[in-house]
Write a protein that holds these residues in place. Sequence first.
Motif, mmCIF file in Angstrom:
data_model
loop_
_atom_site.group_PDB
_atom_site.id
_atom_site.type_symbol
_atom_site.label_atom_id
_atom_site.label_comp_id
_atom_site.label_asym_id
_atom_site.label_seq_id
_atom_site.Cartn_x
_atom_site.Cartn_y
_atom_site.Cartn_z
ATOM 1 N N ILE A 1 93.521 19.151 60.617
ATOM 2 C CA ILE A 1 92.559 20.243 60.426
ATOM 3 C C ILE A 1 91.317 19.736 59.677
ATOM 4 O O ILE A 1 90.178 20.022 60.052
ATOM 5 N N LEU A 2 91.567 18.945 58.655
ATOM 6 C CA LEU A 2 90.477 18.416 57.843
ATOM 7 C C LEU A 2 89.546 17.528 58.673
ATOM 8 O O LEU A 2 88.320 17.665 58.636
ATOM 9 N N VAL A 3 90.152 16.631 59.462
ATOM 10 C CA VAL A 3 89.362 15.712 60.294
ATOM 11 C C VAL A 3 88.538 16.502 61.302
ATOM 12 O O VAL A 3 87.332 16.278 61.462
ATOM 13 N N PHE A 4 89.174 17.494 61.961
ATOM 14 C CA PHE A 4 88.450 18.293 62.963
ATOM 15 C C PHE A 4 87.355 19.138 62.306
ATOM 16 O O PHE A 4 86.307 19.356 62.899
ATOM 17 N N SER A 5 87.609 19.601 61.085
ATOM 18 C CA SER A 5 86.600 20.445 60.426
ATOM 19 C C SER A 5 85.364 19.629 60.056
ATOM 20 O O SER A 5 84.259 20.169 59.959
ATOM 21 N N PHE A 6 85.561 18.320 59.841
ATOM 22 C CA PHE A 6 84.397 17.456 59.584
ATOM 23 C C PHE A 6 83.718 17.057 60.893
ATOM 24 O O PHE A 6 82.497 16.888 60.953
ATOM 25 N N ALA A 7 84.527 16.886 61.947
ATOM 26 C CA ALA A 7 83.986 16.434 63.234
ATOM 27 C C ALA A 7 83.158 17.512 63.914
ATOM 28 O O ALA A 7 82.192 17.214 64.605
ATOM 29 N N ASP B 1 81.048 21.203 63.597
ATOM 30 C CA ASP B 1 80.378 22.072 62.635
ATOM 31 C C ASP B 1 80.884 23.514 62.800
ATOM 32 O O ASP B 1 80.649 24.155 63.827
ATOM 33 N N PRO B 2 81.569 24.042 61.773
ATOM 34 C CA PRO B 2 82.117 25.400 61.888
ATOM 35 C C PRO B 2 81.042 26.474 62.076
ATOM 36 O O PRO B 2 81.355 27.567 62.546
ATOM 37 N N LEU C 1 90.630 29.418 58.318
ATOM 38 C CA LEU C 1 89.828 29.475 57.092
ATOM 39 C C LEU C 1 88.737 28.403 57.109
ATOM 40 O O LEU C 1 87.554 28.683 56.888
ATOM 41 N N LEU C 2 89.138 27.164 57.428
ATOM 42 C CA LEU C 2 88.159 26.070 57.414
ATOM 43 C C LEU C 2 87.134 26.188 58.539
ATOM 44 O O LEU C 2 86.010 25.727 58.417
ATOM 45 N N PHE C 3 87.537 26.792 59.664
ATOM 46 C CA PHE C 3 86.616 26.950 60.795
ATOM 47 C C PHE C 3 85.903 28.302 60.757
ATOM 48 O O PHE C 3 85.197 28.653 61.706
ATOM 49 N N ASP C 4 86.129 29.040 59.671
ATOM 50 C CA ASP C 4 85.516 30.352 59.492
ATOM 51 C C ASP C 4 85.729 31.243 60.727
ATOM 52 O O ASP C 4 84.813 31.837 61.266
ATOM 53 N N PHE C 5 86.978 31.292 61.182
ATOM 54 C CA PHE C 5 87.312 32.024 62.411
ATOM 55 C C PHE C 5 88.071 33.291 62.050
ATOM 56 O O PHE C 5 89.114 33.236 61.425
#
Lengths: 227, 235
Positions: free
Chosen positions: A37-43, A45-46, A122-126
């Motif tokens: 999740i962390l890697v994808f959230s950096f890759a 832009d949410p 939460l991290l992707f603000d979805f």
Amino acid sequence: MSGFFKNAFLIAKKDLYSELRTRQVLGTMIIFSGLVILVFSFAFDPAQNTTKAVIPGVIWVIIVFSGILGLNRSFISEQRNDTMQALLISPMDPSSIYFGKLLANFTMILIVELVSVPFLFLLFDFHSIGSVGYFLLVLFLGSFGFISIGTFLAALAANSKSSEMLLPLLLFPVTSPILIGAVQATKIILSNIEKLPDAVAWMQLIGAYDVIFFVLCLILVEYVMEV
Amino acid sequence: MIVARKLTKQADDKFILRGIDLEINKGETVAILGPNGAGKSTLLKVLATLIKPTSGLVSIKGLEMKKSQHEIRKLLGYLPHSSFLYDHFTPLENLVFYGAAYGMDHIEEKAVSLISSVGLSFFLNEPVKNFSRGMVQRVAIARAIIHDPEVLLLDEPHTGLDQGAADTLNSVILTMKEKGTTTLMVTHDFKQAAEICERAVVIKNGKLIANFCLNGKDVNFLHSKYTELVEGGAS
């Protein structure tokens, strides 16, 4: 029949209790999913709307890869002190051993989903799930199919010296219809709820696949577990 | 109680068992002797339903193995080289789990009493991974008899035991014998075999080459008989 479920619950309880004691698998699965999740959230832009399109894929990447971590340990852990042999010479039916292992693996993947999916949202603000009920249903169906086939193949691969390599090689081709259906259905439910009938059709496909393979695994597991 | 007829087991091109004929009466304690690689442990595994014979017939308590495997498994207690124990579980947890697997009632009481009978009551709640080899073997013995089996199959049970633990094991076997349990014991320990067994069978190259009574005989008799049979060239 009650003996079948009693023995299956006994195995599941033993595996989950064992996990509680050792914390070998579940911790690894949750850490892995957190990293993904962390890697994808950096890759991605949410803030961008197109990012929402990758969420269904990320959910199933987490389920598949963290699931494999658990599946691999499921039968290999029984090789220490040959405890698998002890189970096989007990009056327990091999299919109840399989079902017990399946229940334990399924519980663990549900826990991973319970932790990782809200974290991902939460991290992707979805926060616009089309239908929570259908979303949970597709997670349940897809995870059950993946874990039921995975548990069977883990039993098969456990006798091989390179079982940790063999399991993904066997598992991905067999479960690809489930994974395709699950990703498609999740995508529709999360971002295009107007096309719900299409998602339902995908879920029916997954459901049918689940039932057929679950019954097949129950029948064939006796031959797979032979010493 | 146990009947084996023309039992063979082939693995790849090699015959491990070559037509074993064996008959063991109820309540008997029988030692299985033989050099390494003779097929003793394989015979025990076949009787324990762990591996299928290539040909031949096995029946236990009148139940044919091919047809009544499930019923036979309830009758058997098997102690192989491995302990069959979960390392991170305590002796009590291990025994309660296996008792439940055999459908026992009042498992916890039974488990506590067995653990105390093998002399580990102070280690009831200690994980097995912290135990010495001898202590693990004691718990393994308790595990093998948790369901009061009618047939006990022991594969070198005295290995790794100190004298006290060996005496405890012998007394467990004799107590089981008083209850009518039939015991088959693969062993290289002639002293223990002479002490607790009524009969001995000798296996060499997968064949049963001798079957003789041990009642009233001492370890010297067994030793000289074995040497004559195995090292004297009988086949």
